[in-house]
Scaffold this motif. Structure first.
Motif, short mmCIF file in Angstrom:
data_model
loop_
_atom_site.label_atom_id
_atom_site.label_comp_id
_atom_site.label_asym_id
_atom_site.label_seq_id
_atom_site.Cartn_x
_atom_site.Cartn_y
_atom_site.Cartn_z
N ARG A 108 53.71 41.71 29.61
CA ARG A 108 53.30 40.19 29.50
C ARG A 108 53.79 39.90 31.00
O ARG A 108 53.06 39.11 31.77
CB ARG A 108 53.95 39.39 28.74
CG ARG A 108 53.64 38.03 28.68
CD ARG A 108 52.31 37.73 28.22
NE ARG A 108 52.12 38.29 26.74
CZ ARG A 108 51.70 37.23 25.77
NH1 ARG A 108 52.18 36.07 25.88
NH2 ARG A 108 51.84 37.88 24.75
N VAL A 109 54.68 40.37 31.53
CA VAL A 109 55.37 40.19 32.98
C VAL A 109 54.29 40.58 33.95
O VAL A 109 54.10 40.01 35.14
CB VAL A 109 56.74 40.56 33.41
CG1 VAL A 109 56.81 40.44 34.73
CG2 VAL A 109 57.74 39.87 32.28
N ASP A 110 53.72 42.19 33.71
CA ASP A 110 52.62 42.42 34.39
C ASP A 110 51.30 41.52 34.44
O ASP A 110 50.88 41.55 35.45
CB ASP A 110 52.08 43.99 34.00
CG ASP A 110 53.12 44.81 34.29
OD1 ASP A 110 54.25 44.73 35.15
OD2 ASP A 110 53.19 46.06 33.69
N GLU A 111 51.10 40.97 33.26
CA GLU A 111 50.04 39.96 33.29
C GLU A 111 50.34 38.90 34.36
O GLU A 111 49.53 38.29 35.10
CB GLU A 111 49.75 39.42 32.01
CG GLU A 111 48.99 40.25 30.88
CD GLU A 111 48.77 39.49 29.93
OE1 GLU A 111 48.56 38.44 29.73
OE2 GLU A 111 48.64 40.26 28.59
N TYR A 112 51.29 38.45 34.34
CA TYR A 112 51.74 37.18 35.31
C TYR A 112 51.53 37.68 36.66
O TYR A 112 51.39 36.91 37.63
CB TYR A 112 53.33 36.84 35.13
CG TYR A 112 53.74 36.39 33.76
CD1 TYR A 112 52.77 36.00 32.75
CD2 TYR A 112 54.89 36.33 33.59
CE1 TYR A 112 52.95 35.50 31.43
CE2 TYR A 112 55.44 36.03 31.93
CZ TYR A 112 54.39 35.56 31.16
OH TYR A 112 54.74 35.16 29.74
N ALA A 113 52.00 39.13 36.93
CA ALA A 113 51.72 39.55 38.34
C ALA A 113 50.41 39.28 38.69
O ALA A 113 49.75 39.26 40.05
CB ALA A 113 52.47 40.76 38.45
N ARG A 114 49.59 40.10 37.73
CA ARG A 114 48.05 40.07 37.88
C ARG A 114 47.47 38.62 38.18
O ARG A 114 46.59 38.54 38.98
CB ARG A 114 47.44 40.79 36.72
CG ARG A 114 47.48 42.16 36.69
CD ARG A 114 46.69 42.84 35.83
NE ARG A 114 47.32 42.68 34.34
CZ ARG A 114 47.96 43.45 33.76
NH1 ARG A 114 48.38 44.54 34.16
NH2 ARG A 114 48.11 43.07 32.63
N THR A 115 47.91 37.66 37.57
CA THR A 115 47.57 36.17 37.65
C THR A 115 47.97 35.90 38.93
O THR A 115 47.10 35.24 39.78
CB THR A 115 48.27 35.60 36.58
OG1 THR A 115 47.79 35.82 35.39
CG2 THR A 115 47.89 34.03 36.73
N ALA A 116 49.20 36.29 39.53
CA ALA A 116 49.58 35.74 40.91
C ALA A 116 48.75 36.53 41.81
O ALA A 116 48.24 35.82 42.78
CB ALA A 116 50.97 36.13 41.11
N ASP A 117 48.40 37.81 41.70
CA ASP A 117 47.40 38.35 42.60
C ASP A 117 46.06 37.73 42.71
O ASP A 117 45.13 37.64 43.68
CB ASP A 117 47.34 39.96 42.35
CG ASP A 117 48.37 40.57 42.54
OD1 ASP A 117 49.17 40.22 43.68
OD2 ASP A 117 48.72 41.79 41.99
N ALA A 118 45.55 37.14 41.50
CA ALA A 118 44.27 36.61 41.26
C ALA A 118 44.14 35.28 41.84
O ALA A 118 43.26 34.78 42.34
CB ALA A 118 43.92 36.43 39.65
N VAL A 119 45.22 34.58 42.16
CA VAL A 119 45.37 33.20 42.69
C VAL A 119 44.79 33.63 44.14
O VAL A 119 43.96 32.92 44.74
CB VAL A 119 46.84 32.55 42.88
CG1 VAL A 119 46.95 31.54 43.38
CG2 VAL A 119 46.96 32.27 40.99
#
Length: 436
Positions: A108-119
């Motif tokens: 789930r934390v990796d998903e947060y990181a991917r969202t941060a990169d997606a921003v």
């Protein structure tokens, strides 16, 4: 309040202020000239002193250290970093209410990181696309998803100033992504979105249509060459467009439409349904200068519709209400604004929006959901697509620059991006594309 103001909730990301990322990492010693200068700047604002103490306490607790010297030791000890990383994941899991074992929390934390990169990628691929070479992220930061590793990069002088800023930026964006994920789980957004689609397919669209069945048509429009305001529009079948060659001031725009039935009348409607993705919600939190998605993000579910005439718009609104009743739910319309008539001026509080915008907008509460509806006629939708000062692409540029989000995420002294010049150039580029 601007995201760049001294009282912004994102002070820790501001490059103009006491928390700025400097040329040398702040682990050079408590009595160094750089540290003394930093402390002097911090003392100028009592609010910043309070924020610093809170941030320092959170940082030390998260990393399991008591002072800066221990952070330096943590940077050089890979075994200790792994232990602290596992502890940090458990802390994050409890903070964001993530159920599961350590691997599930890490996922789930990796998903947060991917969202941060997606921003960053979403800005890079659209409103800043010609400036990719200016703002592309450092490879080492993109591939690092571990929040402990990212925090330690901020204090590691082996990393360049840009990489240390991007590590800080990624941690903050990951935190926002975590609050959004928590909110979505609490409000059950995924199931509500599925229920909304089921409501539309079961009660709103014409029953003789198959799910996903669309009828393609073209809008043949005439535009004022001065600002590309739509002066006339006709609906053509694909066969009728074969003999049409648009000249300057004309557009052929494809729409794939559904339909709904009122009495014996079948009314065509173009519909775009969306669930706002996490990276868009993060950007909205930044624009609103807010860390609580429950306050800032009120349009998680949305529908935009385009109809041939204002009478069709009124028929659709009434049809929605009757359809909700058939689905055993009252439908209440909230926050209604209607500027489809030319003489009614749009008054939005949103930064970057134009008073020339025409649309009907409301929130519909039904079936345990609150859905944002934006309704257009063919003419107002074409203006929303192409008219200067009104077009959505231009609005996106204005709101991202004028709220200070671009400057916050890509400060001048690190990314060498002239924000005002870039803003104006992107507006002109989108206007050129819209006229082509």
């Amino acid at each position: 309040m601007s995201v760049l103001s001294p009282n912004s909730v994102f002070t820790s990301l501001q490059q103009e202020g006491p928390f700025a990322v400097t040329r040398v990492a702040l682990t050079t010693g408590r009595f160094s000239s750089q540290t003394r200068l930093w402390v002097k700047r911090l003392q100028q604002d009592p609010n910043n002193r309070t924020k610093y103490r809170a941030l320092r306490s959170q940082l030390f607790e998260f990393l399991g250290v008591e002072n800066m010297e221990q952070i330096k030791s943590l940077v050089s000890d890979s075994t200790l970093r792994e232990q602290r990383s596992q502890r940090a994941l458990r802390l994050l899991g409890n903070m964001f209410g993530i159920d599961g074992n350590l691997n599930e929390i890490k996922s789930r934390v990796d998903e947060y990181a991917r969202t941060a990169d997606a921003v960053i990628h979403s800005l890079n691929s659209k409103i800043l696309s010609p400036y990719t070479s200016y703002i592309e992220s450092t490879n080492e930061i993109v591939v690092t998803n571990n929040p402990v590793e990212l925090l330690l990069i901020m204090f590691n002088d082996a990393y360049h100033k840009k990489a240390r800023f991007e590590a800080r930026r990624k941690v903050i964006l990951m935190t926002l992504a975590g609050t959004i994920d928590q909110r979505e789980r609490e409000t059950d957004v995924e199931n509500k979105f599925s229920a909304f689609l089921a409501f539309l397919n079961g009660y709103v669209w014409s029953p003789n249509l198959k799910i996903g069945e669309l009828d393609p048509v073209f809008l043949h429009s005439q535009h004022n060459l001065e600002d590309y305001f739509c002066t006339e529009v006709n609906v053509l079948t694909p066969q009728e467009t074969i003999s049409v060659t648009p000249v300057p001031g004309e557009k052929l725009t494809l729409l794939k439409r559904r339909s709904f039935t009122v009495g014996n009348k079948k009314i065509p409607i173009y519909v775009s349904i969306r669930k706002k993705p996490p990276e868009a919600k993060v950007l909205k939190l930044l624009r609103k200068n807010e860390k609580n998605p429950g306050v800032a993000v009120d349009d998680e579910l949305g529908l935009m519709a385009v109809l041939d005439s204002f009478s069709d718009v009124k028929a659709f609104q009434q049809h929605l209400t009757r359809s909700a009743s058939k689905a055993n739910s009252l439908m209440v319309l909230e926050d209604i604004s209607d500027t489809l008539f030319e003489h009614v001026q749009y008054r939005s509080r949103a930064i970057g929006s134009s008073d020339k915008t025409s649309m009907m907008k409301f929130f519909a509460r039904l079936g345990g959901m609150r859905v944002e509806f934006i309704i257009h006629t063919n003419q107002t939708w074409l203006n929303y697509m192409y008219q200067e000062d009104v077009a959505h692409n231009e609005y996106e540029v204005k709101r991202m620059f004028d709220t200070g989000v671009i400057e916050l995420l890509f400060p001048m002294d690190i990314f060498h991006l002239d924000h005002q010049k870039t803003r104006n150039e992107m507006i002109q580029l989108f206007r050129k594309q819209m006229r082509s």
